[in-house]
Write an enzyme that holds these catalytic residues in place. Structure first.
Site, mmCIF file in Angstrom:
data_model
loop_
_atom_site.group_PDB
_atom_site.id
_atom_site.type_symbol
_atom_site.label_atom_id
_atom_site.label_comp_id
_atom_site.label_asym_id
_atom_site.label_seq_id
_atom_site.Cartn_x
_atom_site.Cartn_y
_atom_site.Cartn_z
ATOM 1 N N THR A 195 52.647 -28.249 -27.708
ATOM 2 C CA THR A 195 53.799 -27.389 -27.488
ATOM 3 C C THR A 195 55.225 -28.133 -27.916
ATOM 4 O O THR A 195 55.216 -29.343 -27.687
ATOM 5 C CB THR A 195 53.931 -26.759 -26.162
ATOM 6 N N ASP A 196 56.003 -27.364 -28.256
ATOM 7 C CA ASP A 196 57.301 -28.032 -28.601
ATOM 8 C C ASP A 196 58.118 -28.443 -27.323
ATOM 9 O O ASP A 196 59.026 -28.972 -27.445
ATOM 10 C CB ASP A 196 58.370 -27.251 -29.585
ATOM 11 N N GLU A 197 57.485 -27.879 -26.251
ATOM 12 C CA GLU A 197 58.227 -27.995 -24.977
ATOM 13 C C GLU A 197 58.058 -29.448 -24.459
ATOM 14 O O GLU A 197 58.941 -30.158 -23.626
ATOM 15 C CB GLU A 197 57.644 -27.201 -23.902
ATOM 16 N N TYR A 216 54.863 -28.273 -16.300
ATOM 17 C CA TYR A 216 53.964 -27.834 -17.336
ATOM 18 C C TYR A 216 54.112 -28.722 -18.640
ATOM 19 O O TYR A 216 53.285 -29.287 -19.204
ATOM 20 C CB TYR A 216 54.053 -26.447 -17.711
ATOM 21 N N LYS A 254 51.654 -31.541 -20.550
ATOM 22 C CA LYS A 254 51.136 -31.533 -21.875
ATOM 23 C C LYS A 254 51.773 -32.500 -22.669
ATOM 24 O O LYS A 254 50.997 -33.232 -23.664
ATOM 25 C CB LYS A 254 51.849 -29.971 -22.580
HETATM 26 P P1 NAD Z 1 46.368 -18.959 -21.879
HETATM 27 O O1 NAD Z 1 47.123 -19.406 -20.553
HETATM 28 O O2 NAD Z 1 46.621 -17.574 -22.309
HETATM 29 O O3 NAD Z 1 44.865 -19.411 -22.126
HETATM 30 C C1 NAD Z 1 44.398 -20.655 -21.666
HETATM 31 C C2 NAD Z 1 42.849 -20.491 -21.398
HETATM 32 O O4 NAD Z 1 42.388 -21.727 -20.997
HETATM 33 C C3 NAD Z 1 42.356 -19.646 -20.613
HETATM 34 O O5 NAD Z 1 41.292 -18.789 -21.132
HETATM 35 C C4 NAD Z 1 41.792 -20.169 -19.509
HETATM 36 O O6 NAD Z 1 40.788 -19.517 -18.498
HETATM 37 C C5 NAD Z 1 41.495 -21.461 -20.008
HETATM 38 N N1 NAD Z 1 41.510 -22.582 -19.140
HETATM 39 C C6 NAD Z 1 42.211 -23.067 -18.088
HETATM 40 N N2 NAD Z 1 41.997 -24.088 -17.466
HETATM 41 C C7 NAD Z 1 40.704 -24.731 -18.008
HETATM 42 C C8 NAD Z 1 39.682 -25.566 -17.590
HETATM 43 N N3 NAD Z 1 40.153 -26.454 -16.752
HETATM 44 N N4 NAD Z 1 38.654 -25.452 -18.289
HETATM 45 C C9 NAD Z 1 38.338 -24.546 -19.111
HETATM 46 N N5 NAD Z 1 38.984 -23.652 -19.665
HETATM 47 C C10 NAD Z 1 40.219 -23.551 -18.932
HETATM 48 O O7 NAD Z 1 47.344 -20.035 -22.771
HETATM 49 P P2 NAD Z 1 47.705 -19.840 -24.468
HETATM 50 O O8 NAD Z 1 49.031 -19.293 -24.307
HETATM 51 O O9 NAD Z 1 46.637 -19.091 -25.143
HETATM 52 O O10 NAD Z 1 47.783 -21.233 -24.709
HETATM 53 C C11 NAD Z 1 46.713 -21.931 -25.315
HETATM 54 C C12 NAD Z 1 47.242 -23.362 -25.771
HETATM 55 O O11 NAD Z 1 48.292 -23.460 -26.666
HETATM 56 C C13 NAD Z 1 47.643 -24.115 -24.393
HETATM 57 O O12 NAD Z 1 47.298 -25.743 -24.640
HETATM 58 C C14 NAD Z 1 49.177 -24.151 -24.556
HETATM 59 O O13 NAD Z 1 49.889 -25.315 -24.004
HETATM 60 C C15 NAD Z 1 49.200 -24.152 -26.093
HETATM 61 N N6 NAD Z 1 50.630 -23.631 -26.646
HETATM 62 C C16 NAD Z 1 50.943 -22.491 -26.197
HETATM 63 C C17 NAD Z 1 52.080 -21.659 -26.693
HETATM 64 C C18 NAD Z 1 52.400 -20.286 -26.234
HETATM 65 O O14 NAD Z 1 53.428 -19.985 -26.702
HETATM 66 N N7 NAD Z 1 51.555 -19.538 -25.671
HETATM 67 C C19 NAD Z 1 52.914 -22.578 -27.450
HETATM 68 C C20 NAD Z 1 52.478 -23.594 -27.914
HETATM 69 C C21 NAD Z 1 51.438 -24.317 -27.500
HETATM 70 O O1 TDX Z 2 60.621 -12.954 -16.540
HETATM 71 C C1 TDX Z 2 60.918 -13.783 -17.193
HETATM 72 N N1 TDX Z 2 62.392 -13.694 -17.534
HETATM 73 C C2 TDX Z 2 63.072 -14.616 -18.548
HETATM 74 O O2 TDX Z 2 64.186 -14.557 -18.742
HETATM 75 C C3 TDX Z 2 60.102 -14.693 -17.998
HETATM 76 C C4 TDX Z 2 58.669 -14.917 -17.806
HETATM 77 C C5 TDX Z 2 60.718 -15.356 -19.022
HETATM 78 N N2 TDX Z 2 61.941 -15.631 -19.017
HETATM 79 C C6 TDX Z 2 62.652 -16.571 -20.017
HETATM 80 C C7 TDX Z 2 62.050 -17.746 -19.618
HETATM 81 C C8 TDX Z 2 62.176 -18.722 -21.148
HETATM 82 O O3 TDX Z 2 63.751 -19.026 -21.599
HETATM 83 O O4 TDX Z 2 62.179 -16.344 -21.375
HETATM 84 C C9 TDX Z 2 62.034 -17.544 -22.074
HETATM 85 C C10 TDX Z 2 60.555 -17.425 -22.293
HETATM 86 O O5 TDX Z 2 59.805 -17.706 -21.175
HETATM 87 P P1 TDX Z 2 57.970 -17.756 -21.235
HETATM 88 O O6 TDX Z 2 57.501 -16.737 -21.871
HETATM 89 O O7 TDX Z 2 57.627 -18.053 -19.741
HETATM 90 O O8 TDX Z 2 57.789 -19.056 -22.258
HETATM 91 P P2 TDX Z 2 58.433 -20.524 -21.925
HETATM 92 O O9 TDX Z 2 58.894 -20.753 -20.846
HETATM 93 O O10 TDX Z 2 59.155 -20.724 -23.332
HETATM 94 O O11 TDX Z 2 56.929 -21.411 -22.438
HETATM 95 C C11 TDX Z 2 56.165 -20.891 -23.466
HETATM 96 O O12 TDX Z 2 56.225 -21.349 -24.735
HETATM 97 C C12 TDX Z 2 55.705 -22.694 -25.114
HETATM 98 C C13 TDX Z 2 54.668 -20.807 -23.151
HETATM 99 O O13 TDX Z 2 54.633 -20.339 -21.971
HETATM 100 C C14 TDX Z 2 53.910 -22.208 -23.193
HETATM 101 O O14 TDX Z 2 52.509 -22.082 -22.829
HETATM 102 C C15 TDX Z 2 54.427 -22.787 -24.382
HETATM 103 O O15 TDX Z 2 53.857 -24.248 -24.479
#
Ligand code: NAD
Ligand code: TDX
Length: 333
Positions: free
Chosen positions: A125-127, A150, A154
């Site tokens: 992730t970019d985080e 988190y 990562k």
């Molecule tokens: P999500 O939380 O929706 O899904 C995560 C999945 O992993 C779930 O199905 C969960 O059951 C499974 N899981 C958790 N712990 C586990 C374990 N110990 N063994 C097997 N399975 C397990 O997450 P997402 O948003 O789909 O993100 C997927 C990946 O992409 C993550 O690695 C996250 O860091 C990365 N990512 C997410 C974003 C975003 O914006 N959502 C951006 C960049 C990278």
């Molecule tokens: O209720 C809220 N109110 C609010 O202001 C929530 C849930 C979030 N926020 C803000 C926090 C952040 O600035 O919105 C922005 C986005 O929040 P999230 O959806 O929690 O995302 P973020 O914290 O940016 O992280 C996400 O992007 C990178 C994903 O959850 C990560 O898994 C991914 O790696």
């Protein structure tokens, strides 16, 4: 090709599994997922019994299970998405983030090493880069400076993957993507939470002044980038994925309200997230040049389509919010 997708029952994973089954007709997918609170077997329930897809409920921390899956399924490549993914939860309870994201990734890397997979795609992730000031972009050379438990977990897993490439010659590729949105996103993340609250006339909780900036990408564009990185990426390389769509949180919340047809009086400014990163913005020049990849979706249209999806799939997210969805896989698995 037999591909192990970890975390395939989550948001990005379920979109990825569908994309691959459609776009690569000779690939077979094994989805290994623990089904934590964030994993929802319903997302792919229609694929059960499908010859090119198998679901295994299990934990990436379980080395014995991994050895069995790699051996019996003859895994050629891994796409590693399983993780604890929500920043706010990592602030409330960090331990499970270390267990799954750090230890789980290391156990998986060991299995990939032992069974000599041809590719290990680590989805980061970019985080991991931390927070930007008002200008500038993250490149692959930006030093890692994570802020939350988190993002620190990562960053640790991202560096472990690169260390396995460097030391053990595991064919690792790392992608670092910006914030995703689209169908099947768990309604604790900003966009689906705001849509679900707006639909039900509940307050929309905006952290701090709402001026934090995220760089948004549609989940399908991310998944196409993952496929491109798997196929075209070079061993030991990192690729940033993003769609150059920076928006303030408040702007997004107002757009959601307009799209749902609800008043801005629903906006509720609440206490800020501790250690809240101010701004993320991705430079994806390298991925565009080396992976022949480019995002296809434009933010405003794709956000409108996402809002429509949540309006049309209300039972899906209501079952999640009520906890009803857990009963489904307690019966099934
Ligand atoms: P999500 O939380 O929706 O899904 C995560 C999945 O992993 C779930 O199905 C969960 O059951 C499974 N899981 C958790 N712990 C586990 C374990 N110990 N063994 C097997 N399975 C397990 O997450 P997402 O948003 O789909 O993100 C997927 C990946 O992409 C993550 O690695 C996250 O860091 C990365 N990512 C997410 C974003 C975003 O914006 N959502 C951006 C960049 C990278
Ligand atoms: O209720 C809220 N109110 C609010 O202001 C929530 C849930 C979030 N926020 C803000 C926090 C952040 O600035 O919105 C922005 C986005 O929040 P999230 O959806 O929690 O995302 P973020 O914290 O940016 O992280 C996400 O992007 C990178 C994903 O959850 C990560 O898994 C991914 O790696």
């Amino acid at each position: 090709m037999n591909v192990l997708v970890t975390g395939g029952s989550g948001f990005i994973g379920s979109n990825l599994v569908r994309l691959i089954l459609t776009e690569r007709p000779d690939w077979r997918i094994v989805n290994l997922d623990k089904l934590t609170y964030a994993g929802n077997a319903e997302n792919l329930a229609d694929l059960e019994g499908y010859a090119r897809y198998r679901f295994v409920r299990g934990d990436i921390c379980n080395g014995e299970l991994l050895a069995d899956v790699f051996q019996t399924e003859r895994i050629d490549a891994v796409m590693h998405l399983a993780a604890e993914s929500h920043v706010d939860r990592s602030i409330l309870a960090p331990s499970v983030f270390i267990e799954t994201n750090v230890r789980g990734t290391q156990v998986l890397l060991e299995a990939a090493r032992e069974f000599r997979v041809k590719r290990f795609l680590h989805v980061s992730t970019d985080e991991v880069y931390g927070s930007l000031g008002p200008t500038g972009l993250f490149t692959e050379k930006t030093p890692l400076d994570p802020s939350s438990p988190y993002s620190a977990s990562k960053a640790a897993s991202d560096l472990l993957a690169l260390a396995y490439a460097h030391t053990f010659e595991v064919p690792v590729v790392v992608t670092r993507c910006s914030n995703n949105y689209g169908p099947y996103q768990f309604p604790e993340k900003l966009i689906p939470l705001m849509i679900a609250n707006a639909i039900r006339d509940l307050p929309l909780p905006v952290y701090g002044d709402g001026m934090n900036v995220r760089d948004w990408i549609h989940v399908e564009d991310h998944c196409r980038g993952l496929l491109a990185a798997l196929e075209e990426g070079a061993d030991g390389e990192v690729y940033n994925l993003g769609a150059s769509s920076e928006r303030h949180n408040l702007e997004i919340v107002k757009q959601v309200l307009r799209l749902v047809g609800k008043p801005e009086t629903l906006i509720d400014f609440v206490k800020d997230r501790p250690g809240h990163d101010r701004r993320y913005a991705i430079d994806s020049t390298k991925a565009r040049a080396k992976l022949a990849w480019a995002p296809r979706h434009r933010f405003e249209e794709a956000l409108a389509a996402t809002v429509r999806w949540y309006v049309d799939h209300r039972p899906w997210w209501e079952r999640i919010i009520s906890g009803e969805y857990v009963k489904y896989y307690e019966r099934q698995y």
